[in-house]
Write a protein that holds these residues in place. Structure first.
Motif, PDB file in Angstrom:
ATOM      1  N   ALA A 217       9.973   1.473  16.367  1.00  0.00           N
ATOM      2  CA  ALA A 217      10.883   1.855  15.277  1.00  0.00           C
ATOM      3  C   ALA A 217      12.321   1.994  15.763  1.00  0.00           C
ATOM      4  O   ALA A 217      13.269   1.687  15.028  1.00  0.00           O
ATOM      5  N   LEU A 218      12.510   2.452  16.984  1.00  0.00           N
ATOM      6  CA  LEU A 218      13.859   2.648  17.521  1.00  0.00           C
ATOM      7  C   LEU A 218      14.634   1.344  17.632  1.00  0.00           C
ATOM      8  O   LEU A 218      15.874   1.351  17.608  1.00  0.00           O
ATOM      9  N   PHE A 219      13.939   0.219  17.765  1.00  0.00           N
ATOM     10  CA  PHE A 219      14.602  -1.072  17.923  1.00  0.00           C
ATOM     11  C   PHE A 219      14.480  -1.928  16.669  1.00  0.00           C
ATOM     12  O   PHE A 219      14.741  -3.134  16.704  1.00  0.00           O
ATOM     13  N   SER A 220      14.078  -1.294  15.563  1.00  0.00           N
ATOM     14  CA  SER A 220      13.902  -2.000  14.308  1.00  0.00           C
ATOM     15  C   SER A 220      14.989  -1.594  13.324  1.00  0.00           C
ATOM     16  O   SER A 220      15.972  -0.924  13.680  1.00  0.00           O
ATOM     17  N   ASP A 221      14.840  -1.998  12.064  1.00  0.00           N
ATOM     18  CA  ASP A 221      15.768  -1.600  11.007  1.00  0.00           C
ATOM     19  C   ASP A 221      15.594  -0.113  10.704  1.00  0.00           C
ATOM     20  O   ASP A 221      14.606   0.510  11.099  1.00  0.00           O
ATOM     21  N   THR A 222      16.543   0.450   9.963  1.00  0.00           N
ATOM     22  CA  THR A 222      16.553   1.892   9.716  1.00  0.00           C
ATOM     23  C   THR A 222      15.318   2.365   8.951  1.00  0.00           C
ATOM     24  O   THR A 222      14.903   3.511   9.095  1.00  0.00           O
ATOM     25  N   TRP A 223      14.725   1.503   8.121  1.00  0.00           N
ATOM     26  CA  TRP A 223      13.560   1.928   7.342  1.00  0.00           C
ATOM     27  C   TRP A 223      12.417   2.369   8.242  1.00  0.00           C
ATOM     28  O   TRP A 223      11.636   3.268   7.872  1.00  0.00           O
ATOM     29  N   ALA A 224      12.291   1.738   9.423  1.00  0.00           N
ATOM     30  CA  ALA A 224      11.194   2.081  10.326  1.00  0.00           C
ATOM     31  C   ALA A 224      11.309   3.520  10.814  1.00  0.00           C
ATOM     32  O   ALA A 224      10.303   4.234  10.925  1.00  0.00           O
ATOM     33  N   LEU A 225      12.518   3.951  11.099  1.00  0.00           N
ATOM     34  CA  LEU A 225      12.727   5.336  11.512  1.00  0.00           C
ATOM     35  C   LEU A 225      12.507   6.299  10.351  1.00  0.00           C
ATOM     36  O   LEU A 225      12.004   7.407  10.535  1.00  0.00           O
ATOM     37  N   GLN A 226      12.875   5.874   9.142  1.00  0.00           N
ATOM     38  CA  GLN A 226      12.691   6.733   7.979  1.00  0.00           C
ATOM     39  C   GLN A 226      11.218   6.962   7.671  1.00  0.00           C
ATOM     40  O   GLN A 226      10.846   8.001   7.135  1.00  0.00           O
ATOM     41  N   GLN A 227      10.378   6.005   8.010  1.00  0.00           N
ATOM     42  CA  GLN A 227       8.933   6.139   7.762  1.00  0.00           C
ATOM     43  C   GLN A 227       8.167   6.646   8.982  1.00  0.00           C
ATOM     44  O   GLN A 227       6.951   6.825   8.913  1.00  0.00           O
ATOM     45  N   LEU A 228       8.876   6.925  10.062  1.00  0.00           N
ATOM     46  CA  LEU A 228       8.215   7.302  11.313  1.00  0.00           C
ATOM     47  C   LEU A 228       7.405   8.581  11.194  1.00  0.00           C
ATOM     48  O   LEU A 228       6.391   8.749  11.884  1.00  0.00           O
ATOM     49  N   TRP A 229       7.825   9.484  10.328  1.00  0.00           N
ATOM     50  CA  TRP A 229       7.112  10.757  10.177  1.00  0.00           C
ATOM     51  C   TRP A 229       5.624  10.538   9.881  1.00  0.00           C
ATOM     52  O   TRP A 229       4.768  11.298  10.338  1.00  0.00           O
ATOM     53  N   ALA A 230       5.345   9.477   9.099  1.00  0.00           N
ATOM     54  CA  ALA A 230       3.948   9.219   8.712  1.00  0.00           C
ATOM     55  C   ALA A 230       3.090   8.848   9.905  1.00  0.00           C
ATOM     56  O   ALA A 230       1.908   9.210   9.977  1.00  0.00           O
ATOM     57  N   TRP A 231       3.696   8.150  10.875  1.00  0.00           N
ATOM     58  CA  TRP A 231       2.930   7.658  12.031  1.00  0.00           C
ATOM     59  C   TRP A 231       2.791   8.717  13.110  1.00  0.00           C
ATOM     60  O   TRP A 231       2.115   8.486  14.113  1.00  0.00           O
ATOM     61  N   TRP A 232       3.446   9.858  12.924  1.00  0.00           N
ATOM     62  CA  TRP A 232       3.164  11.038  13.740  1.00  0.00           C
ATOM     63  C   TRP A 232       2.165  11.937  13.024  1.00  0.00           C
ATOM     64  O   TRP A 232       1.198  12.412  13.611  1.00  0.00           O
ATOM     65  N   LEU A 233       2.391  12.166  11.736  1.00  0.00           N
ATOM     66  CA  LEU A 233       1.554  13.096  10.987  1.00  0.00           C
ATOM     67  C   LEU A 233       0.095  12.648  10.916  1.00  0.00           C
ATOM     68  O   LEU A 233      -0.811  13.393  11.308  1.00  0.00           O
ATOM     69  N   ALA A 234      -0.132  11.444  10.414  1.00  0.00           N
ATOM     70  CA  ALA A 234      -1.509  11.012  10.162  1.00  0.00           C
ATOM     71  C   ALA A 234      -2.353  10.894  11.432  1.00  0.00           C
ATOM     72  O   ALA A 234      -3.465  11.451  11.486  1.00  0.00           O
TER      73      ALA A 234
ATOM     74  N   PHE B 171       0.822  -1.208   0.000  1.00  0.00           N
ATOM     75  CA  PHE B 171       0.000   0.000   0.000  1.00  0.00           C
ATOM     76  C   PHE B 171       0.856   1.257   0.000  1.00  0.00           C
ATOM     77  O   PHE B 171       1.869   1.348   0.698  1.00  0.00           O
ATOM     78  N   SER B 172       0.429   2.245  -0.766  1.00  0.00           N
ATOM     79  CA  SER B 172       1.183   3.490  -0.901  1.00  0.00           C
ATOM     80  C   SER B 172       1.110   4.328   0.363  1.00  0.00           C
ATOM     81  O   SER B 172       0.282   4.069   1.254  1.00  0.00           O
ATOM     82  N   VAL B 173       1.951   5.363   0.420  1.00  0.00           N
ATOM     83  CA  VAL B 173       1.947   6.247   1.579  1.00  0.00           C
ATOM     84  C   VAL B 173       0.618   6.978   1.706  1.00  0.00           C
ATOM     85  O   VAL B 173       0.147   7.252   2.821  1.00  0.00           O
ATOM     86  N   ALA B 174      -0.027   7.276   0.578  1.00  0.00           N
ATOM     87  CA  ALA B 174      -1.324   7.965   0.623  1.00  0.00           C
ATOM     88  C   ALA B 174      -2.377   7.088   1.299  1.00  0.00           C
ATOM     89  O   ALA B 174      -3.164   7.564   2.127  1.00  0.00           O
ATOM     90  N   VAL B 175      -2.386   5.806   0.958  1.00  0.00           N
ATOM     91  CA  VAL B 175      -3.325   4.881   1.591  1.00  0.00           C
ATOM     92  C   VAL B 175      -3.019   4.760   3.079  1.00  0.00           C
ATOM     93  O   VAL B 175      -3.927   4.780   3.924  1.00  0.00           O
ATOM     94  N   ALA B 176      -1.732   4.642   3.407  1.00  0.00           N
ATOM     95  CA  ALA B 176      -1.326   4.504   4.806  1.00  0.00           C
ATOM     96  C   ALA B 176      -1.738   5.722   5.627  1.00  0.00           C
ATOM     97  O   ALA B 176      -2.284   5.582   6.735  1.00  0.00           O
ATOM     98  N   LEU B 177      -1.505   6.921   5.091  1.00  0.00           N
ATOM     99  CA  LEU B 177      -1.866   8.142   5.814  1.00  0.00           C
ATOM    100  C   LEU B 177      -3.381   8.229   6.013  1.00  0.00           C
ATOM    101  O   LEU B 177      -3.852   8.635   7.085  1.00  0.00           O
ATOM    102  N   THR B 178      -4.134   7.852   5.000  1.00  0.00           N
ATOM    103  CA  THR B 178      -5.594   7.909   5.100  1.00  0.00           C
ATOM    104  C   THR B 178      -6.117   6.946   6.158  1.00  0.00           C
ATOM    105  O   THR B 178      -6.960   7.304   6.994  1.00  0.00           O
ATOM    106  N   VAL B 179      -5.618   5.710   6.126  1.00  0.00           N
ATOM    107  CA  VAL B 179      -6.051   4.706   7.099  1.00  0.00           C
ATOM    108  C   VAL B 179      -5.729   5.143   8.521  1.00  0.00           C
ATOM    109  O   VAL B 179      -6.569   5.068   9.432  1.00  0.00           O
ATOM    110  N   GLU B 180      -4.517   5.633   8.725  1.00  0.00           N
ATOM    111  CA  GLU B 180      -4.093   6.024  10.072  1.00  0.00           C
ATOM    112  C   GLU B 180      -4.855   7.244  10.574  1.00  0.00           C
ATOM    113  O   GLU B 180      -5.232   7.312  11.752  1.00  0.00           O
ATOM    114  N   ALA B 181      -5.092   8.218   9.707  1.00  0.00           N
ATOM    115  CA  ALA B 181      -5.839   9.413  10.114  1.00  0.00           C
ATOM    116  C   ALA B 181      -7.277   9.058  10.487  1.00  0.00           C
ATOM    117  O   ALA B 181      -7.811   9.532  11.498  1.00  0.00           O
TER     118      ALA B 181
END
Length: 277
Positions: free
Chosen positions: A230-247, A165-175
């Motif tokens: 995310a802090l205890f996961s691979d680097t990608w989790a931190l790179q995508q963390l912005w979405a899980w704060w924003l949405a 799923f794209s970032v747009a779908v992810a942001l919509t679902v989370e919001a």
């Protein structure tokens, strides 16, 4: 001719965002006690929820187990700490409660910091527990924590099945999910709602929303939880963390503002109970 003493609704809305009306000598627990409750409640939420998610990733169990674990953990926290801090355990809910006029703005940042700290401590314990398994190496432990973390695109939970799923779908679902959770929280915090109903209403709502969101994003809904794993996961989790704060924050903020405008008109309860959020 309208009574001059009648408040104008638009003026009230504007003034409420800039004026704190909370009394300085509120009865009940002080800020330190409330922050400790928020940290402890978030700790319980992440420990039980993320711990169950990690074991589900090992055993191949589905979203039902994880969703129920998070929902029941939230019920436990609400029952234990509602009368102390309001039992937010979620930065998005704290922001929504503030914008709805049911939580003092001066406590928003301290609450969020306490929630993040509590979540990180719990995720650290989950990481240690996962790493102690004989069949799990250090690298695979990080990958397992990645399976617990929220993700989109190639890191979406079902990406291996072609459902990246794209970032747009992810942001919509989370919001949407965070907004619905905040709506239930604010409704359960109303004075007309019995205290025995709130933990079950909020906990079950969270469980259902998690089960719905897990196939799309792994169910963040909570920026503190997303940060912790995310802090205890691979680097990608931190790179995508912005979405899980924003949405989640945007979704909760919209609901909070709408609740201020269209919600029930009632005097907010004292700070530690008003944000049953």
């Amino acid at each position: 001719m309208p009574d001059e003493t009648t408040p104008v609704e638009s003026d009230d809305f504007t003034e409420d965002l800039t004026t704190e009306t909370w009394p300085a000598d509120l009865a009940g627990p002080g800020l330190v006690a409330r922050l400790a409750a928020e940290a402890t409640g978030t700790f319980i939420l992440v420990l039980i929820g993320a711990g169950t998610a990690a074991m589900a990733a090992v055993t191949g169990r589905g979203p039902l187990d994880v969703g129920l674990a998070y929902g029941i953990a939230l019920m436990i926290g609400i029952v234990a700490w509602r009368s102390v801090s309001g039992a937010h355990f979620n930065p998005a809910v704290t922001v929504g409660a503030w914008l709805s006029g049911r939580f003092p703005g001066m406590d928003v940042v301290p609450y969020i910091l306490a929630q993040v700290v509590g979540g990180i401590l719990a995720a650290g314990i989950v990481r240690i527990g996962v790493g102690s398994l004989e069949a799990v190496t250090s690298d695979s432990a990080m990958s397992l924590m990645g399976a617990v973390s929220a993700g989109y695109g190639e890191h979406a939970p079902l990406a291996s099945s072609g459902l990246n799923f794209s970032v747009a779908v992810a942001l919509t679902v989370e919001a949407l999910a965070a907004g619905l959770l905040t709506l239930v929280v604010l409704g359960a915090a109303a004075k007309r709602t019995t205290r025995t109903v709130a933990p079950f209403a909020i906990g079950l709502t969270f469980a259902v929303l998690m089960m719905w969101a897990i196939p799309f994003t792994n169910g963040a809904l909570n920026p503190a939880r997303a940060t912790a794993t995310a802090l205890f996961s691979d680097t990608w989790a931190l790179q995508q963390l912005w979405a899980w704060w924003l949405a989640p924050v945007v979704g909760a903020a919209i609901v909070g503002l709408l609740y201020r405008i269209y919600g029930s008109v009632e005097e907010p309860e004292v700070a530690e109970e008003s944000a049953e959020a």
